[in-house]
Motif scaffolding. Structure first.
Motif, PDB file in Angstrom:
ATOM      1  N   ASN A 122     -16.537 -15.677 -71.058  1.00  0.00           N
ATOM      2  CA  ASN A 122     -16.111 -16.775 -70.493  1.00  0.00           C
ATOM      3  C   ASN A 122     -15.475 -16.754 -68.882  1.00  0.00           C
ATOM      4  OD1 ASN A 122     -14.391 -17.167 -72.925  1.00  0.00           O
ATOM      5  ND2 ASN A 122     -13.479 -15.455 -72.599  1.00  0.00           N
ATOM      6  N   THR A 123     -16.384 -15.264 -68.117  1.00  0.00           N
ATOM      7  CA  THR A 123     -15.872 -15.078 -67.490  1.00  0.00           C
ATOM      8  C   THR A 123     -17.183 -15.898 -66.357  1.00  0.00           C
ATOM      9  OG1 THR A 123     -16.067 -13.022 -66.783  1.00  0.00           O
ATOM     10  CG2 THR A 123     -14.765 -13.583 -66.901  1.00  0.00           C
ATOM     11  N   VAL A 124     -18.903 -15.334 -67.298  1.00  0.00           N
ATOM     12  CA  VAL A 124     -20.190 -15.419 -66.205  1.00  0.00           C
ATOM     13  C   VAL A 124     -21.087 -16.581 -67.390  1.00  0.00           C
ATOM     14  CG1 VAL A 124     -22.205 -13.877 -66.014  1.00  0.00           C
ATOM     15  CG2 VAL A 124     -20.413 -13.376 -66.793  1.00  0.00           C
ATOM     16  N   LEU A 125     -21.290 -17.289 -65.943  1.00  0.00           N
ATOM     17  CA  LEU A 125     -21.730 -18.886 -65.798  1.00  0.00           C
ATOM     18  C   LEU A 125     -22.989 -18.433 -65.730  1.00  0.00           C
ATOM     19  CD1 LEU A 125     -19.086 -20.373 -64.117  1.00  0.00           C
ATOM     20  CD2 LEU A 125     -18.858 -19.560 -66.182  1.00  0.00           C
ATOM     21  N   LEU A 126     -24.063 -18.575 -66.922  1.00  0.00           N
ATOM     22  CA  LEU A 126     -25.722 -18.519 -66.608  1.00  0.00           C
ATOM     23  C   LEU A 126     -26.452 -19.492 -66.554  1.00  0.00           C
ATOM     24  CD1 LEU A 126     -25.991 -16.548 -70.049  1.00  0.00           C
ATOM     25  CD2 LEU A 126     -25.772 -15.267 -67.926  1.00  0.00           C
TER      26      LEU A 126
END
Length: 428
Positions: A122-126
């Motif tokens: 939910n927090t890491v945008l790849l």
């Protein structure tokens, strides 16, 4: 036009430092997002060392038991000079006063633990590459623009994007500073890898590492290293874990080998500028003096580059994240405790000037620590390779490795392993 996302803390880089800070922010209930330029989570490297100075906060995050289960404590160091065994150093006894041993763990597994602790799904945008960032003191937010055209606004931006830090390069460019490389190649290459199980080793060998006191090697640059390349240079050298005593026996069982040139920082400028902070193994220069050129070289990392001796790179990134989390907690004015003892943090209070000062204080504290650790690592490398003035290298090296008592090691490492930062006002 794409919608603009907002968060309190935007972390650029999903490595060990970035994910540690994200996990700490989550623990403090500070909203954060992590931008990772890779399309999938694929941490590079083989094993990683976690020392007592990093393990305490990881214990606070609830990760220590996982590290114990999946890692291996460093119990003994077998020290040879070529084929002559100097001693077996009881490292468990050396580190026992610090409350935690040194653990070795596969990097990808540790990265997964941090990813989970940070609620990475939910927090890491790849696949998010940063094109620009704008920190205008007159504006409410720092604006981060992605190459896709999307924009994310944040109260604080943290650059934890490794040896090719986009964050630092953008700030240097905006300051009108010419690139100046303050990272120096040490002339050494760090090699690591995985081997298949070796039949000549058993349970008695668990927790042991081998240390060779040898002269500095002549090979300096390795590209796409293979077992054959390593064997060509070092295959006939002695290794006590090899069945025939030759290093090639270990290399031939390797599943993969990794060779990395070792760089170190020769200057330690500020780790913050305005509402942007840097952390992680390798900080570089964002000068606040327009007359002083700044680092914008691709060989530098986001924060404080140091040699791999004593394996403190990841530990210092974790220390950075802890101190920075405390600074953010201070700024975001804790008001009350919520469920499960998690701290509830209201929207930004205290103004931009207060935040800039808090980040500046963080920079001062961490720059001093990073400089001390990098200097120690550099000096230890000189001892290990017997490269000391006046020809004293071999004598000093033999005394330290062969004769110095374990209490001397403990005393000498107290400043390093005994410094164990934690996040404030949060129960374990």
């Amino acid at each position: 036009m794409q919608p603009i996302q907002e968060t309190q803390v935007l972390i650029i880089g999903g490595g060990i430092g970035g994910l540690t800070l994200a996990a700490l922010c989550r623990r403090l209930d500070i909203s954060c997002l992590v931008l990772e330029r890779s399309k999938k989570v694929t941490p590079a490297g083989a094993g990683i060392s976690l020392a007592p100075n990093a393990l305490r906060v990881l214990d606070q995050l609830g990760l220590y038991q996982d590290i114990v289960r999946h890692g291996q404590s460093l119990d003994k160091i077998v020290i040879h000079r070529n084929r002559t065994k100097w001693r077996t150093l009881d490292w468990a006894r050396v580190t026992s006063p610090f409350g935690y041993p040194v653990y070795s763990i596969e990097r990808h597994h540790f990265h997964h633990l941090l990813y989970r602790a940070a609620d990475g799904d939910n927090t890491v945008l790849l696949d998010c590459s940063v094109a620009d960032l704008v920190d205008d003191a007159a504006e409410r937010h720092v604006k981060v623009k992605l190459v896709t055209g999307a924009q994310i606004n944040a109260d604080v931006v943290v650059g934890s994007d490794g040896i090719r830090s986009v964050t630092r390069r953008i700030l240097a460019r905006q300051a009108g500073l010419d690139g100046k490389n303050t990272i120096r190649f040490t002339g050494r290459v760090h090699m690591s890898g995985y081997t298949a199980p070796m039949e000549n080793l058993g349970p008695k060998d668990l927790g042991q590492v081998e240390s060779q006191g040898q002269e500095e090697m002549g090979r300096s640059v390795w590209a796409n290293a293979t077992p054959a390349m390593v064997n060509e240079a070092y295959g006939t050298r002695f290794h006590p874990f090899a069945e025939t005593g030759q290093f090639k026996d270990v290399v031939d069982r390797s599943e993969r080998v990794i060779a990395s040139n070792v760089f170190e920082e020769v200057d330690f400028p500020t780790m913050s500028k305005g509402r942007v902070a840097l952390l992680g193994d390798g900080i570089s220069a964002i000068s606040t003096n327009p007359s002083i050129p700044s680092l914008a070289d691709t060989f530098a990392a986001a924060a404080h580059s140091m040699t791999s001796f004593f394996g403190q790179g990841a530990c210092q990134a974790i220390e950075d994240a802890t101190e920075l989390a405390n600074s953010l907690q201070q700024h975001f004015s804790v008001s009350h405790k919520g469920e499960k003892g998690l701290l509830k943090v209201p929207p930004l209070q205290g103004g931009t000037s207060n935040l800039v000062q808090i980040l500046s204080d963080y920079s001062t504290i961490r720059s001093q620590r990073a400089k001390a650790v990098a200097s120690f690592s550099r000096d230890y490398a000189k001892v290990h390779t017997a490269k000391l003035p006046y020809g004293l290298g071999p004598l000093v090296r033999k005394f330290i490795y062969a004769y110095m008592p374990e209490w001397g090691w403990t005393r000498g490492l107290r400043w390093l392993y005994g410094h164990q930062p934690t996040i404030n006002d949060v129960s374990k």
